[in-house]
Design a protein around this motif. Structure first.
Motif, PDB file in Angstrom:
ATOM      1  N   TRP A 146     129.559 -47.971   0.004  1.00 35.44           N
ATOM      2  CA  TRP A 146     130.958 -47.586  -0.163  1.00 35.44           C
ATOM      3  C   TRP A 146     131.084 -46.117  -0.530  1.00 35.44           C
ATOM      4  N   ASP A 147     130.114 -45.586  -1.289  1.00 31.73           N
ATOM      5  CA  ASP A 147     130.133 -44.151  -1.593  1.00 31.73           C
ATOM      6  C   ASP A 147     130.039 -43.341  -0.306  1.00 31.73           C
ATOM      7  N   GLU A 148     129.158 -43.754   0.602  1.00 27.11           N
ATOM      8  CA  GLU A 148     129.019 -43.052   1.877  1.00 27.11           C
ATOM      9  C   GLU A 148     130.330 -43.092   2.659  1.00 27.11           C
ATOM     10  N   ARG A 149     130.975 -44.233   2.640  1.00 21.59           N
ATOM     11  CA  ARG A 149     132.249 -44.345   3.369  1.00 21.59           C
ATOM     12  C   ARG A 149     133.341 -43.506   2.713  1.00 21.59           C
ATOM     13  N   ARG A 150     133.349 -43.473   1.378  1.00 22.30           N
ATOM     14  CA  ARG A 150     134.340 -42.638   0.693  1.00 22.30           C
ATOM     15  C   ARG A 150     134.088 -41.160   0.967  1.00 22.30           C
ATOM     16  N   ILE A 151     132.822 -40.754   0.945  1.00 19.60           N
ATOM     17  CA  ILE A 151     132.508 -39.356   1.247  1.00 19.60           C
ATOM     18  C   ILE A 151     133.025 -39.000   2.637  1.00 19.60           C
ATOM     19  N   THR A 152     132.773 -39.872   3.598  1.00 18.64           N
ATOM     20  CA  THR A 152     133.235 -39.626   4.970  1.00 18.64           C
ATOM     21  C   THR A 152     134.758 -39.580   5.024  1.00 18.64           C
ATOM     22  N   ALA A 153     135.413 -40.538   4.365  1.00 17.74           N
ATOM     23  CA  ALA A 153     136.881 -40.577   4.378  1.00 17.74           C
ATOM     24  C   ALA A 153     137.461 -39.316   3.741  1.00 17.74           C
ATOM     25  N   TYR A 154     136.915 -38.914   2.595  1.00 20.71           N
ATOM     26  CA  TYR A 154     137.439 -37.746   1.890  1.00 20.71           C
ATOM     27  C   TYR A 154     137.202 -36.466   2.684  1.00 20.71           C
ATOM     28  N   SER A 155     136.004 -36.311   3.236  1.00 24.13           N
ATOM     29  CA  SER A 155     135.722 -35.076   3.967  1.00 24.13           C
ATOM     30  C   SER A 155     136.501 -35.032   5.290  1.00 24.13           C
ATOM     31  N   ASP A 156     136.640 -36.169   5.982  1.00 22.46           N
ATOM     32  CA  ASP A 156     137.443 -36.197   7.206  1.00 22.46           C
ATOM     33  C   ASP A 156     138.902 -35.866   6.912  1.00 22.46           C
ATOM     34  N   TYR A 157     139.415 -36.400   5.809  1.00 21.02           N
ATOM     35  CA  TYR A 157     140.795 -36.136   5.425  1.00 21.02           C
ATOM     36  C   TYR A 157     140.978 -34.656   5.084  1.00 21.02           C
ATOM     37  N   ALA A 158     140.046 -34.111   4.290  1.00 19.46           N
ATOM     38  CA  ALA A 158     140.137 -32.699   3.906  1.00 19.46           C
ATOM     39  C   ALA A 158     140.089 -31.812   5.145  1.00 19.46           C
ATOM     40  N   HIS A 159     139.227 -32.160   6.082  1.00 20.08           N
ATOM     41  CA  HIS A 159     139.132 -31.383   7.322  1.00 20.08           C
ATOM     42  C   HIS A 159     140.459 -31.442   8.092  1.00 20.08           C
ATOM     43  N   ALA A 160     141.058 -32.618   8.150  1.00 23.83           N
ATOM     44  CA  ALA A 160     142.321 -32.774   8.880  1.00 23.83           C
ATOM     45  C   ALA A 160     143.452 -31.984   8.221  1.00 23.83           C
ATOM     46  N   VAL A 161     143.522 -32.011   6.879  1.00 27.40           N
ATOM     47  CA  VAL A 161     144.565 -31.242   6.187  1.00 27.40           C
ATOM     48  C   VAL A 161     144.340 -29.755   6.406  1.00 27.40           C
ATOM     49  N   LYS A 162     143.088 -29.332   6.313  1.00 34.87           N
ATOM     50  CA  LYS A 162     142.806 -27.907   6.514  1.00 34.87           C
ATOM     51  C   LYS A 162     143.141 -27.468   7.937  1.00 34.87           C
ATOM     52  N   LYS A 163     142.978 -28.355   8.896  1.00 35.30           N
ATOM     53  CA  LYS A 163     143.350 -28.022  10.277  1.00 35.30           C
ATOM     54  C   LYS A 163     144.861 -27.827  10.373  1.00 35.30           C
ATOM     55  N   VAL A 164     145.620 -28.698   9.728  1.00 34.37           N
ATOM     56  CA  VAL A 164     147.082 -28.546   9.700  1.00 34.37           C
ATOM     57  C   VAL A 164     147.443 -27.208   9.068  1.00 34.37           C
ATOM     58  N   ILE A 165     146.819 -26.912   7.931  1.00 32.21           N
ATOM     59  CA  ILE A 165     147.107 -25.661   7.222  1.00 32.21           C
ATOM     60  C   ILE A 165     146.762 -24.464   8.098  1.00 32.21           C
ATOM     61  N   SER A 166     145.605 -24.508   8.704  1.00 31.47           N
ATOM     62  CA  SER A 166     145.160 -23.396   9.545  1.00 31.47           C
ATOM     63  C   SER A 166     146.142 -23.122  10.682  1.00 31.47           C
ATOM     64  N   ILE A 167     146.564 -24.171  11.340  1.00 35.04           N
ATOM     65  CA  ILE A 167     147.517 -23.995  12.442  1.00 35.04           C
ATOM     66  C   ILE A 167     148.872 -23.525  11.913  1.00 35.04           C
ATOM     67  N   ALA A 168     149.302 -24.067  10.776  1.00 34.39           N
ATOM     68  CA  ALA A 168     150.581 -23.641  10.189  1.00 34.39           C
ATOM     69  C   ALA A 168     150.536 -22.170   9.809  1.00 34.39           C
ATOM     70  N   VAL A 169     149.417 -21.733   9.235  1.00 36.45           N
ATOM     71  CA  VAL A 169     149.293 -20.325   8.847  1.00 36.45           C
ATOM     72  C   VAL A 169     149.336 -19.430  10.081  1.00 36.45           C
ATOM     73  N   ARG A 170     148.611 -19.800  11.107  1.00 39.75           N
ATOM     74  CA  ARG A 170     148.605 -18.992  12.336  1.00 39.75           C
ATOM     75  C   ARG A 170     149.974 -18.987  13.001  1.00 39.75           C
ATOM     76  N   LEU A 171     150.632 -20.150  13.015  1.00 39.06           N
ATOM     77  CA  LEU A 171     151.968 -20.227  13.608  1.00 39.06           C
ATOM     78  C   LEU A 171     152.965 -19.403  12.796  1.00 39.06           C
ATOM     79  N   ALA A 172     152.844 -19.449  11.469  1.00 41.56           N
ATOM     80  CA  ALA A 172     153.738 -18.670  10.606  1.00 41.56           C
ATOM     81  C   ALA A 172     153.533 -17.178  10.836  1.00 41.56           C
TER      82      ALA A 172
END
Length: 195
Positions: A41-67
């Motif tokens: 379950w730790d491995e799955r949580r690590i994957t879930a947390y890092s995938d989520y963080a990557h997805a949020v950062k992608k949103v932020i990155s695109i928003a910053v570039r668009l802004a």
């Protein structure tokens, strides 16, 4: 019968020994199974947390570039690359998908911190799209950096990773860069109290 009674203590000893061996082995196996499950379950949580963080950062990155492309803030470090609203919407869709794993696997503190992070990210998105927000661009950038730090702190605590309580290592570099700059005249979009 007398022979049976003479052998009875040996049989009882044998049964007690077998039972003790069974109990000890079962306890050992149960402990090993629990450790394996916890690691799984730790491995799955690590994957879930890092995938989520990557997805949020992608949103932020695109928003910053668009802004930057829309002139919401002055970007001295613009590296180019075309982005549009469709890219932002696709990144947000990916973030939403990754969010489900955090909801299923994260503890309460991680879920709350992740929710705060994407809620302030929404404000960056609104500003990048030219929509009103309750925060200016610089305020939204700072709030996003702080929320990111809270998410990483909560995730590391949930995973049992030792860390310094300071959120400074997780601070978004853009928010540090903006602190050194005065508020741009064109970053303040009309505030919407309902947003």
């Amino acid at each position: 019968m007398r022979l049976f009674l003479l052998q009875l203590p040996a049989l009882v000893g044998l049964l007690i020994g077998a039972l003790a061996t069974y109990v000890a082995t079962a306890a050992q196996e149960r402990g090993r199974w629990r450790r394996q499950q916890a690691a799984r379950w730790d491995e799955r949580r690590i994957t879930a947390y890092s995938d989520y963080a990557h997805a949020v950062k992608k949103v932020i990155s695109i928003a910053v570039r668009l802004a930057a492309k829309r002139g919401v803030y002055e970007d001295d470090l613009w590296f180019g690359g075309e982005v549009n609203e469709a890219d932002l919407l696709m990144a947000e869709e990916e973030r939403t998908t990754r969010w489900e794993a955090v909801l299923m696997l994260g503890d309460d503190a991680v879920v709350a911190a992740a929710r705060q992070w994407h809620q302030v990210t929404f404000r960056l998105m609104r500003l990048a799209l030219g929509q009103p927000s309750d925060l200016t661009w610089n305020e939204a950038v700072r709030a996003t950096g702080q929320a990111r730090g809270r998410f990483y702190t909560a995730a590391r605590r949930d995973l049992g990773v030792k860390f310094d309580e300071s959120s400074a290592p997780y601070e978004w570099q853009m928010s540090k860069w903006l602190i050194e700059r005065p508020e741009d005249k064109n970053t303040a979009v009309a505030r919407d109290p309902v947003a």
